[in-house]
Every structure is written in structure tokens, then in C-alpha cells.
Design an enzyme around this catalytic site. Structure first.
Site, PDB file in Angstrom:
ATOM      1  N   THR A   1      -9.882   2.706  -7.734  1.00 26.14           N
ATOM      2  CA  THR A   1      -8.556   2.102  -7.815  1.00 26.14           C
ATOM      3  C   THR A   1      -8.531   0.657  -7.324  1.00 26.14           C
ATOM      4  O   THR A   1      -7.815  -0.181  -7.873  1.00 26.14           O
ATOM      5  CB  THR A   1      -7.536   2.957  -7.033  1.00 26.14           C
TER       6      THR A   1
ATOM      7  N   ARG B   1       1.009  -5.113  -1.105  1.00 29.86           N
ATOM      8  CA  ARG B   1       2.215  -4.742  -0.370  1.00 29.86           C
ATOM      9  C   ARG B   1       2.419  -5.601   0.877  1.00 29.86           C
ATOM     10  O   ARG B   1       1.477  -5.998   1.541  1.00 29.86           O
ATOM     11  CB  ARG B   1       2.155  -3.268   0.033  1.00 29.86           C
TER      12      ARG B   1
ATOM     13  N   ASP C   1      -4.409  -4.643  -2.630  1.00 31.84           N
ATOM     14  CA  ASP C   1      -3.156  -4.099  -2.102  1.00 31.84           C
ATOM     15  C   ASP C   1      -2.214  -5.270  -1.899  1.00 31.84           C
ATOM     16  O   ASP C   1      -2.436  -6.113  -1.030  1.00 31.84           O
ATOM     17  CB  ASP C   1      -3.405  -3.367  -0.785  1.00 31.84           C
TER      18      ASP C   1
END
Length: 210
Positions: free
Chosen positions: A123, A137, A135
Site C-alpha cells: 500500500t 494525513r 501517508d
């Protein structure tokens, strides 16, 4: 370091009865907000009967349309959401439902990453191939939401050390963590293994082989 973002305010409170496909039911007081730094429509679900004198149990749950709504077995997001709602309802606390699809890259990009993963990449590697962050976020809005709800100290329901660091860097007192369950299947095991080996998630996959 503490966030310099302006304070957010509560926009709306509404009571919503929740019913899950397995029959579990509970009630949530759902909060919306004004002034969140990223402008997204994040939600806070206050569950159970939090004791103001106790440290609340809090879950930061990043939106996953495929897992939360359609029951995709490529991840563990749907089962984590279901578990979090029950555990927080029993103890009293807050579930922040954050509109951060695909670790912040969006739904279409997440599906593009799925297609790349079908060729053998994990991923995180798939995001990199797409020229995207592993990532993306940011938890500033989550910190604003908790502040608006009067929470500055919490126990975090998570396996992800980045969430702990993110909230602490924003000035919140994370007193400890409670791990989520292990929801491994034949179709999400590579995904979970990548989270353990690549970003240090505390998922006890070894126990499944014992």
C-alpha cells in the site's frame, strides 16, 4: 509543538441512533464544526456516557468508503469502525470520523493504488509510484475538534504510533493507547503486514500463526 491554528467551534449537535448490519445498536451525539483548518466536513461522535472526571477513550477513524460502507475485505477499516463504536459506547468517549480517504490521498487515488498493488507492491509503495505521500494525513483538525469538545487529555484507541505522535505534537496529552482488534483475512493480510513492517503498527499478526 502546539498547533497555531485558530480554535474551531461546534456548529451543530444532533442525536443519531446507530444500527450495524450485525444487529448492534447504540446512540451517538454527532457534532459538526466551524473553523477546521483543512475545511473538511469531519464529524465527532460522542458515544456512551463519558464521565467528565475520567479520561475519555478516543478513536481517530479515517474515512474508508470501500471498507466502512461497502464492506471491502482489502482492509480492516470496516471492522475497526464497528469495534470502536461498541468499545467507546461501553466506556464513554469520542469517535472522530475524519474525511481522510486513502490516508489522505482521496478515493480515486486510493483505487488507483489498489490497481498498482495488484501487481505486487504494498500500500505504501503504490502511493509512491503514483507520486503521492505514503501517508498524507494531518491531525490538526482532530486536535481542533477535541479542543472544541473540551478534551485535552485522552486515551487513544489505535495501533498506529503516528496518531499518538501527531496528537502529542499538537499539544494533547495522550495518556496511553488501547489496541484495536486484529481483523486479518486472506485478502487483507499483506495490507496489515505492510502496516506492521513499514510504519510500526502494533498489530499482533504473529499470534495468528501460533
Amino acid at each position: 509543538m502546539e498547533t497555531t491554528a485558530a480554535p474551531a467551534t461546534i456548529r451543530t449537535r444532533v442525536n443519531i441512533p446507530l444500527h450495524f448490519p450485525d444487529g448492534y445498536e447504540t446512540a451517538a451525539q454527532v457534532h459538526t464544526f466551524n473553523g477546521l483548518t483543512d475545511g473538511a466536513e469531519h464529524l465527532a461522535l460522542v458515544l456512551g456516557d463519558p464521565d467528565p472526571a475520567e479520561t475519555p477513550l478516543v478513536r481517530l477513524h479515517s474515512e474508508c468508503l470501500t471498507g466502512d460502507v461497502f464492506g471491502s475485505a482489502r482492509c480492516d477499516c470496516g471492522p475497526q469502525l464497528r469495534e470502536a463504536v461498541e468499545r467507546i459506547s461501553e466506556r464513554g468517549g469520542i469517535l472522530l470520523y475524519l474525511r481522510q480517504e486513502g490516508r489522505g490521498i482521496g478515493l480515486y487515488n486510493k483505487l488507483d493504488a489498489y490497481a498498482i498493488q495488484d501487481s505486487g507492491l504494498d500500500t505504501y509503495e503504490a502511493n509512491t509510484v503514483l507520486g503521492l505521500p505514503e501517508d498524507a494525513r494531518d491531525y490538526t483538525a482532530a486536535a481542533q475538534m477535541l479542543a472544541a469538545l473540551g478534551v485535552d487529555s485522552l486515551e487513544l484507541l489505535t495501533n498506529n504510533p503516528d496518531k499518538v505522535r501527531g496528537l502529542r505534537d499538537l499539544g494533547l496529552n495522550v495518556t496511553g493507547t488501547a489496541p484495536t482488534g486484529v481483523f486479518a483475512t486472506g485478502t487483507n493480510l499483506r495490507y496489515l503486514e505492510a502496516k506492521v513492517t513499514h510504519t510500526g503498527h502494533s498489530i499482533a499478526l504473529a499470534s495468528l500463526a501460533a
